[in-house]
Design a protein around this motif. Structure first.
Motif, PDB file in Angstrom:
ATOM      1  N   TYR A 105      25.801  -9.557 -20.389  1.00  0.00           N
ATOM      2  CA  TYR A 105      26.399  -8.497 -19.202  1.00  0.00           C
ATOM      3  C   TYR A 105      27.766  -9.146 -18.803  1.00  0.00           C
ATOM      4  O   TYR A 105      28.124 -10.388 -18.606  1.00  0.00           O
ATOM      5  CB  TYR A 105      25.423  -9.020 -17.848  1.00  0.00           C
ATOM      6  CG  TYR A 105      23.946  -8.862 -18.149  1.00  0.00           C
ATOM      7  CD1 TYR A 105      23.369  -7.403 -17.750  1.00  0.00           C
ATOM      8  CD2 TYR A 105      23.219  -9.734 -18.712  1.00  0.00           C
ATOM      9  CE1 TYR A 105      22.326  -7.138 -18.164  1.00  0.00           C
ATOM     10  CE2 TYR A 105      21.775  -9.324 -18.804  1.00  0.00           C
ATOM     11  CZ  TYR A 105      21.354  -7.970 -18.702  1.00  0.00           C
ATOM     12  OH  TYR A 105      19.979  -7.586 -18.781  1.00  0.00           O
ATOM     13  N   HIS A 138      21.708 -14.343 -18.430  1.00  0.00           N
ATOM     14  CA  HIS A 138      22.036 -14.181 -19.785  1.00  0.00           C
ATOM     15  C   HIS A 138      20.815 -14.497 -20.637  1.00  0.00           C
ATOM     16  O   HIS A 138      20.264 -13.904 -21.298  1.00  0.00           O
ATOM     17  CB  HIS A 138      23.181 -14.666 -20.475  1.00  0.00           C
ATOM     18  CG  HIS A 138      24.560 -14.071 -19.943  1.00  0.00           C
ATOM     19  ND1 HIS A 138      24.728 -12.897 -19.331  1.00  0.00           N
ATOM     20  CD2 HIS A 138      25.681 -14.679 -19.421  1.00  0.00           C
ATOM     21  CE1 HIS A 138      25.829 -12.743 -19.162  1.00  0.00           C
ATOM     22  NE2 HIS A 138      26.360 -13.658 -19.069  1.00  0.00           N
ATOM     23  N   ARG A 160      17.635  -5.254 -13.427  1.00  0.00           N
ATOM     24  CA  ARG A 160      18.263  -5.011 -14.499  1.00  0.00           C
ATOM     25  C   ARG A 160      17.812  -4.068 -15.251  1.00  0.00           C
ATOM     26  O   ARG A 160      18.449  -3.618 -16.539  1.00  0.00           O
ATOM     27  CB  ARG A 160      18.447  -6.532 -15.221  1.00  0.00           C
ATOM     28  CG  ARG A 160      17.299  -6.764 -15.882  1.00  0.00           C
ATOM     29  CD  ARG A 160      16.966  -8.171 -16.472  1.00  0.00           C
ATOM     30  NE  ARG A 160      15.528  -8.424 -16.401  1.00  0.00           N
ATOM     31  CZ  ARG A 160      14.964  -9.742 -16.938  1.00  0.00           C
ATOM     32  NH1 ARG A 160      15.969 -10.497 -17.569  1.00  0.00           N
ATOM     33  NH2 ARG A 160      13.654  -9.862 -16.921  1.00  0.00           N
ATOM     34  N   PRO A 205      22.934  -4.510 -21.136  1.00  0.00           N
ATOM     35  CA  PRO A 205      23.986  -5.367 -20.722  1.00  0.00           C
ATOM     36  C   PRO A 205      25.113  -4.891 -20.103  1.00  0.00           C
ATOM     37  O   PRO A 205      26.116  -5.325 -19.151  1.00  0.00           O
ATOM     38  CB  PRO A 205      24.385  -6.322 -21.779  1.00  0.00           C
ATOM     39  CG  PRO A 205      24.069  -5.502 -23.228  1.00  0.00           C
ATOM     40  CD  PRO A 205      22.839  -4.827 -22.745  1.00  0.00           C
ATOM     41  N   GLN A 224      26.142  -3.117 -17.613  1.00  0.00           N
ATOM     42  CA  GLN A 224      25.775  -2.663 -16.329  1.00  0.00           C
ATOM     43  C   GLN A 224      26.322  -3.703 -15.172  1.00  0.00           C
ATOM     44  O   GLN A 224      26.497  -4.671 -15.438  1.00  0.00           O
ATOM     45  CB  GLN A 224      24.339  -2.467 -16.121  1.00  0.00           C
ATOM     46  CG  GLN A 224      23.462  -3.772 -16.511  1.00  0.00           C
ATOM     47  CD  GLN A 224      22.030  -3.574 -16.014  1.00  0.00           C
ATOM     48  OE1 GLN A 224      21.693  -3.441 -14.666  1.00  0.00           O
ATOM     49  NE2 GLN A 224      21.241  -3.626 -16.944  1.00  0.00           N
ATOM     50  N   VAL A 265      25.888  -6.200 -12.349  1.00  0.00           N
ATOM     51  CA  VAL A 265      24.649  -7.040 -11.861  1.00  0.00           C
ATOM     52  C   VAL A 265      25.093  -7.818 -10.685  1.00  0.00           C
ATOM     53  O   VAL A 265      24.848  -8.964 -10.538  1.00  0.00           O
ATOM     54  CB  VAL A 265      24.154  -8.023 -13.079  1.00  0.00           C
ATOM     55  CG1 VAL A 265      23.443  -7.285 -13.995  1.00  0.00           C
ATOM     56  CG2 VAL A 265      25.612  -8.804 -13.501  1.00  0.00           C
TER      57      VAL A 265
END
Length: 378
Positions: free
Chosen positions: A3, A188, A244, A250, A252, A254
């Motif tokens: 991410y 993560h 999420r 990933p 995106q 956050v």
């Protein structure tokens, strides 16, 4: 792919600055306060973090019982399973705490797998190996309906590559604030879900380690695991992770995850500061009481445990003051005779609570609840 770390808004920056001010003030207060009673607070905070993080996974052990187990007490009324889980997590947390100032420390896949073995080695099986990447799919199931997967982790074949990427990221400084990096590391690891079990606690422990490595506060004062383990916060924690998506995506934004963690840091700093203030006031009150009552000043640590934790055991008092078994037993027996303490239970399982002559003012201070402020106005 991991991410991307989101940019902080002006509001996030304001909250982060407030967190920094609180943590610096707390650091100064801890350094200028007698280690005599802050040692007890450090043990309580560690026990609270262990109890809270385990409770998220369904292992319910009260903080006082965790503290007793950490002290080496054998006669604690918990199930064998909860005892195993508590002691495993405590050993791992104790090791993590020792790493806060290691100069040549570096993250590695072997290191993370070794931590996982410390946590899950007692549950190692061929189907669910500890200390090794998982070999099949893993799901986070809906607590209300186990037939529904609220999250499906990446395929097992992707795990080694994703963990390579994560370890490289952990060992590379990118200018991001350490508290934000710690929050992202948590996200993560829990999203890759590299092990068959124990991923949540491993991810929370990784966050604690990264905060401790920052060096502002001692590890015991750094963890947000106790905050995450409060029932209402645990629900929000699940919701923050749910945003999420149901699969590993990933690429995106956050930002909401980072904001959730900034709230946790802010309120945990308030909580620790409040407990530190109360603990100091209780200690001073009990020191004055002991002086007036003609008690040896060493007994204040036993009385302090009773006020702050609700009870004290002989072994805890013995360790805190460096006493022999006979000295500790004699002191506690004298406090019972004076009706300052009251015994509960028999022989090795015995502990002591407040008696009729225990100073009420100290109990009132210890039991006065504090109010937490919301860092982000609604």
């Amino acid at each position: 792919m991991l991410y991307p770390t989101p940019a902080l808004t002006a509001e996030d920056q304001r909250v982060l600055a407030e967190i920094e001010r609180m943590r610096e003030a707390l650091r100064h207060q801890v350094r200028t306060t007698s280690s005599k009673w802050t040692a007890g607070l450090r043990k309580f905070l560690t026990a609270d973090a262990v109890a809270a993080s385990n409770s998220i996974e369904g292992f319910k052990v009260a903080t006082a019982d965790v503290a007793d187990l950490m002290e080496g007490e054998r006669d604690v009324d918990v199930s064998d399973e909860n005892r195993e889980e508590t002691l495993a997590y405590q050993r791992m947390m104790t090791y993590i705490q020792t790493l806060h100032d290691v100069e040549d420390f570096a993250f590695g896949k072997g290191f993370l797998n070794a931590l996982h073995w410390m946590l899950q080695g007692h549950r190692h099986t061929a189907r669910k190996p500890a200390g090794q990447w998982r070999r099949g799919p893993v799901y986070v199931r809906d607590a209300r309906d186990p037939s529904i997967a609220v999250y499906t982790a990446p395929d097992a074949g992707e795990v080694p590559g994703l963990m390579d990427e994560l370890v490289d990221w952990l060992n590379t400084r990118d200018g991001t604030h350490p508290l934000v990096r710690a929050a992202m590391a948590h996200l993560h690891l829990v999203s890759v879900h590299p092990w068959p079990d124990g991923n949540g606690r491993m991810s929370r422990s990784l966050q604690t380690l990264m905060i401790a490595r920052e060096g502002v506060l001692a590890p015991e004062f750094s963890s947000i695991e106790a905050w995450l383990g409060r029932p209402g916060n645990t629900w929000e924690y699940y919701r923050a992770l749910a945003r999420r998506g149901a699969r590993y995506l990933p690429a995106q934004d956050v930002s909401e995850w980072v904001r959730f963690n900034l709230t946790a840091y802010h309120q945990q700093a308030q909580t620790v500061q409040g407990r530190l203030d109360r603990a100091g006031r209780v200690w001073n009150t009990l020191a004055g009481f002991a002086d007036r009552a003609g008690l040896d000043e060493r007994t204040v640590s036993a009385l302090h445990d009773v006020a702050m934790a609700g009870r004290v055991r002989r072994l805890r008092y013995e360790h805190a003051e460096g006493l022999s078994v006979q000295q500790a037993q004699r002191d506690l027996r004298d406090l019972v005779t004076a009706e300052i303490l009251a015994p509960v239970g028999r022989t090795r399982a015995r502990y002591y609570t407040s008696g009729p002559r225990f100073p009420q003012q100290a109990l009132d201070i210890a039991n006065t609840p504090m109010t937490l402020t919301e860092p982000y106005p609604s």
